[in-house]
Design a protein around this motif. Structure first.
Motif, PDB file in Angstrom:
ATOM      1  N   TYR A 187       0.824  -1.221   0.000  1.00 36.35           N
ATOM      2  CA  TYR A 187       0.000   0.000   0.000  1.00 36.35           C
ATOM      3  C   TYR A 187       0.860   1.274   0.000  1.00 36.35           C
ATOM      4  O   TYR A 187       0.363   2.347  -0.304  1.00 36.35           O
ATOM      5  CB  TYR A 187      -0.929   0.018   1.221  1.00 36.35           C
ATOM      6  CG  TYR A 187      -1.849  -1.185   1.283  1.00 36.35           C
ATOM      7  CD1 TYR A 187      -2.839  -1.370   0.324  1.00 36.35           C
ATOM      8  CD2 TYR A 187      -1.725  -2.141   2.293  1.00 36.35           C
ATOM      9  CE1 TYR A 187      -3.676  -2.474   0.368  1.00 36.35           C
ATOM     10  CE2 TYR A 187      -2.565  -3.246   2.351  1.00 36.35           C
ATOM     11  CZ  TYR A 187      -3.532  -3.404   1.385  1.00 36.35           C
ATOM     12  OH  TYR A 187      -4.362  -4.499   1.427  1.00 36.35           O
ATOM     13  N   ASP A 188       2.114   1.122   0.390  1.00 36.83           N
ATOM     14  CA  ASP A 188       2.987   2.308   0.524  1.00 36.83           C
ATOM     15  C   ASP A 188       3.973   2.457  -0.640  1.00 36.83           C
ATOM     16  O   ASP A 188       4.761   3.397  -0.647  1.00 36.83           O
ATOM     17  CB  ASP A 188       3.786   2.211   1.838  1.00 36.83           C
ATOM     18  CG  ASP A 188       2.864   2.084   3.037  1.00 36.83           C
ATOM     19  OD1 ASP A 188       1.917   2.882   3.123  1.00 36.83           O
ATOM     20  OD2 ASP A 188       3.071   1.165   3.861  1.00 36.83           O
ATOM     21  N   VAL A 189       3.896   1.527  -1.601  1.00 40.19           N
ATOM     22  CA  VAL A 189       4.834   1.594  -2.735  1.00 40.19           C
ATOM     23  C   VAL A 189       4.598   2.893  -3.511  1.00 40.19           C
ATOM     24  O   VAL A 189       3.462   3.342  -3.672  1.00 40.19           O
ATOM     25  CB  VAL A 189       4.618   0.366  -3.671  1.00 40.19           C
ATOM     26  CG1 VAL A 189       5.402   0.511  -4.969  1.00 40.19           C
ATOM     27  CG2 VAL A 189       4.988  -0.919  -2.964  1.00 40.19           C
ATOM     28  N   ASN A 190       5.671   3.462  -3.983  1.00 43.99           N
ATOM     29  CA  ASN A 190       5.564   4.670  -4.796  1.00 43.99           C
ATOM     30  C   ASN A 190       5.098   4.265  -6.202  1.00 43.99           C
ATOM     31  O   ASN A 190       5.903   4.081  -7.092  1.00 43.99           O
ATOM     32  CB  ASN A 190       6.943   5.320  -4.840  1.00 43.99           C
ATOM     33  CG  ASN A 190       6.833   6.746  -5.286  1.00 43.99           C
ATOM     34  OD1 ASN A 190       5.719   7.267  -5.471  1.00 43.99           O
ATOM     35  ND2 ASN A 190       7.957   7.391  -5.490  1.00 43.99           N
ATOM     36  N   MET A 191       3.796   4.108  -6.359  1.00 48.04           N
ATOM     37  CA  MET A 191       3.292   3.488  -7.601  1.00 48.04           C
ATOM     38  C   MET A 191       2.344   4.408  -8.363  1.00 48.04           C
ATOM     39  O   MET A 191       1.775   5.340  -7.815  1.00 48.04           O
ATOM     40  CB  MET A 191       2.532   2.210  -7.233  1.00 48.04           C
ATOM     41  CG  MET A 191       1.364   2.473  -6.289  1.00 48.04           C
ATOM     42  SD  MET A 191       0.487   0.972  -5.843  1.00 48.04           S
ATOM     43  CE  MET A 191       0.177   1.201  -4.103  1.00 48.04           C
ATOM     44  N   ASP A 192       2.178   4.079  -9.641  1.00 47.44           N
ATOM     45  CA  ASP A 192       1.186   4.787 -10.459  1.00 47.44           C
ATOM     46  C   ASP A 192      -0.165   4.075 -10.400  1.00 47.44           C
ATOM     47  O   ASP A 192      -1.214   4.703 -10.436  1.00 47.44           O
ATOM     48  CB  ASP A 192       1.647   4.842 -11.928  1.00 47.44           C
ATOM     49  CG  ASP A 192       2.976   5.569 -12.067  1.00 47.44           C
ATOM     50  OD1 ASP A 192       3.001   6.768 -11.771  1.00 47.44           O
ATOM     51  OD2 ASP A 192       3.983   4.927 -12.454  1.00 47.44           O
ATOM     52  N   ILE A 193      -0.089   2.744 -10.359  1.00 43.87           N
ATOM     53  CA  ILE A 193      -1.325   1.950 -10.452  1.00 43.87           C
ATOM     54  C   ILE A 193      -1.341   0.875  -9.368  1.00 43.87           C
ATOM     55  O   ILE A 193      -0.365   0.135  -9.205  1.00 43.87           O
ATOM     56  CB  ILE A 193      -1.436   1.266 -11.844  1.00 43.87           C
ATOM     57  CG1 ILE A 193      -1.400   2.333 -12.963  1.00 43.87           C
ATOM     58  CG2 ILE A 193      -2.718   0.428 -11.945  1.00 43.87           C
ATOM     59  CD1 ILE A 193      -1.269   1.761 -14.368  1.00 43.87           C
ATOM     60  N   TYR A 194      -2.467   0.803  -8.654  1.00 48.18           N
ATOM     61  CA  TYR A 194      -2.660  -0.269  -7.677  1.00 48.18           C
ATOM     62  C   TYR A 194      -3.637  -1.268  -8.292  1.00 48.18           C
ATOM     63  O   TYR A 194      -4.745  -0.890  -8.701  1.00 48.18           O
ATOM     64  CB  TYR A 194      -3.226   0.320  -6.378  1.00 48.18           C
ATOM     65  CG  TYR A 194      -3.703  -0.704  -5.378  1.00 48.18           C
ATOM     66  CD1 TYR A 194      -2.882  -1.738  -4.962  1.00 48.18           C
ATOM     67  CD2 TYR A 194      -4.989  -0.629  -4.827  1.00 48.18           C
ATOM     68  CE1 TYR A 194      -3.326  -2.685  -4.049  1.00 48.18           C
ATOM     69  CE2 TYR A 194      -5.434  -1.557  -3.902  1.00 48.18           C
ATOM     70  CZ  TYR A 194      -4.599  -2.589  -3.522  1.00 48.18           C
ATOM     71  OH  TYR A 194      -5.033  -3.521  -2.623  1.00 48.18           O
TER      72      TYR A 194
END
Ligand code: NAD
Length: 365
Positions: free
Chosen positions: A238-245
């Motif tokens: 949930y804390d990943v520096n992501m664009d899309i979950y």
């Protein structure tokens, strides 16, 4: 997926079952009992305006008949919306068998259930759901032709579900990033089981940067090695520096806690019932500027696969139809932005509009 009010014992005093049915306008319920085999089941036909009601059979040790009734009403209604938004000529239905899937199964029980399905003369088409295997469906098929998902027929729906999810994710990217290319985008896939692994395959092929989590370490390591995806912890995702979950495991992972942590600008995954509270979190997602692809529209590849089987279409046809999920999601999220209304609510509205317009088709005099 769709807001439903749980039926309580006190709601059921005067005309218990019909009152429950009328709450969401269910057409028909069939209560099935067979003392010899121990079969206790409910088949719910919610709506057949678009075609026969298709939806799986779930076998579950419900604590009460009321719990089973609530589940079958909720699930069958959900199928009406899923089938409608996907442009299929299918209504919504579902069945539940009350019992322990590990200890109560027998050929006789499923054949008896098959006879009940057959008594609906094609108004309801069944398939697998939680607790049911292809073998069980083979027994059902001995008594009725109104079955999809049989071994040797349309097969595992997961590749079709994953492809539809991937296409819908690309439609979200187009809206959010101005291009539907996922190259270089950071995508976190939660759960790399049947659907998740195929999704990872599509993403890696397009040079996305993929992060994965799973409770099964073996699966996690195998998928990581095979596709070069980065492993993250069950909570860390949930804390990943992501664009899309991309939730592809459990429901309700979009909730108060995770929404304060998620840094993505798109939520698009195959899991059912992703919003813990549809109204609350559907609105919260919109307020945060996240594009959310409604789960029941995005993960329709599974039901498309069943539909291909009952309409005797090919696997290629099913993939083609799953590709259309791109357009469906595009229409939903565009309208969501235009009307400043949560995407799940728009998807529900679009499903209802299709049923209403087809329901109004009149034969020329
Ligand atoms: P699956 O059981 O094969 O895969 C789920 C994976 O999630 C498993 O590997 C499991 O270990 C993992 N998992 C469980 N809890 C987790 C957690 N807390 N964190 C991370 N991973 C976890 O199921 P599937 O068939 O791949 O389906 C995935 C989701 O998509 C489910 O919600 C399902 O209802 C939905 N769905 C599937 C299909 C289909 O065609 N299979 C169609 C529509 C919807």
């Amino acid at each position: 997926m769709i807001e439903t009010k749980e039926i309580k014992a006190e709601d059921l005093q005067d005309n218990p079952v019909i009152a429950a049915m009328s709450q969401y306008n269910h057409e028909q319920l069939l209560f099935c009992n067979d003392n010899a085999t121990g079969l206790k089941a409910i088949i719910a036909v919610h709506n057949t305006v678009l075609g026969p009601a298709l939806g799986g059979t779930r076998m579950w040790m419900y604590n009460s008949e009321l719990e089973a009734l609530n589940d079958v009403l909720r699930l069958s209604r959900g199928m009406t919306y899923k089938n409608s938004i996907s442009g299929l000529n299918l209504g919504g239905g579902k069945a539940v068998i009350i019992g322990d899937a590990r200890s109560m199964k027998s050929e006789a029980l499923f054949r008896r259930f098959g006879k009940f399905v057959n008594s609906l003369a094609g108004k309801y088409i069944t398939a697998e759901d939680v607790g049911i295997t292809p073998q069980d469906m083979t027994w059902v098929n001995m008594e009725t032709d109104h079955v999809a998902g049989l071994p040797g027929k349309s097969g595992d729906p997961s590749p079709v579900t994953a492809f539809g999810t991937y296409m819908g994710m690309k439609a979200c990217a187009k809206k959010q990033f101005g291009t539907d290319s996922l190259a270089g985008k950071k995508v976190a896939v939660q759960g790399v089981g049947h659907v998740g692994e195929y999704l990872v395959q599509h993403l890696v092929k397009e040079n996305a940067e993929v992060y994965i989590s799973d409770i099964h370490n073996e699966t996690l390591e195998r998928v990581s090695k095979k596709y070069g995806a980065k492993v993250v912890g069950l909570e860390e995702i949930y804390d990943v520096n992501m664009d899309i979950y991309a939730p592809c495991a459990l429901g309700a992972t979009v909730n108060d806690d995770t929404l304060s942590r998620l840094k993505c600008s798109i939520i698009a995954g195959a899991a059912n019932n992703q919003l813990a509270n549809e109204k609350l979190h559907g609105q919260a997602v919109l307020d945060k500027g996240i594009v959310y692809a409604p789960d029941f529209a995005l993960n329709a590849g599974g039901v498309i696969n069943c539909y291909a089987e009952v309409t005797e279409n090919t696997a290629d046809w099913a993939m083609q139809k799953a590709e259309d999920i791109y357009g469906t999601i595009e229409r939903i999220i565009t309208r969501s932005a235009d009307e400043n209304t949560p995407s799940y609510a728009i998807a529900n509205k679009m499903a209802e509009e299709r049923i209403e317009s087809i329901g109004n088709v009149k034969l020329p005099l």
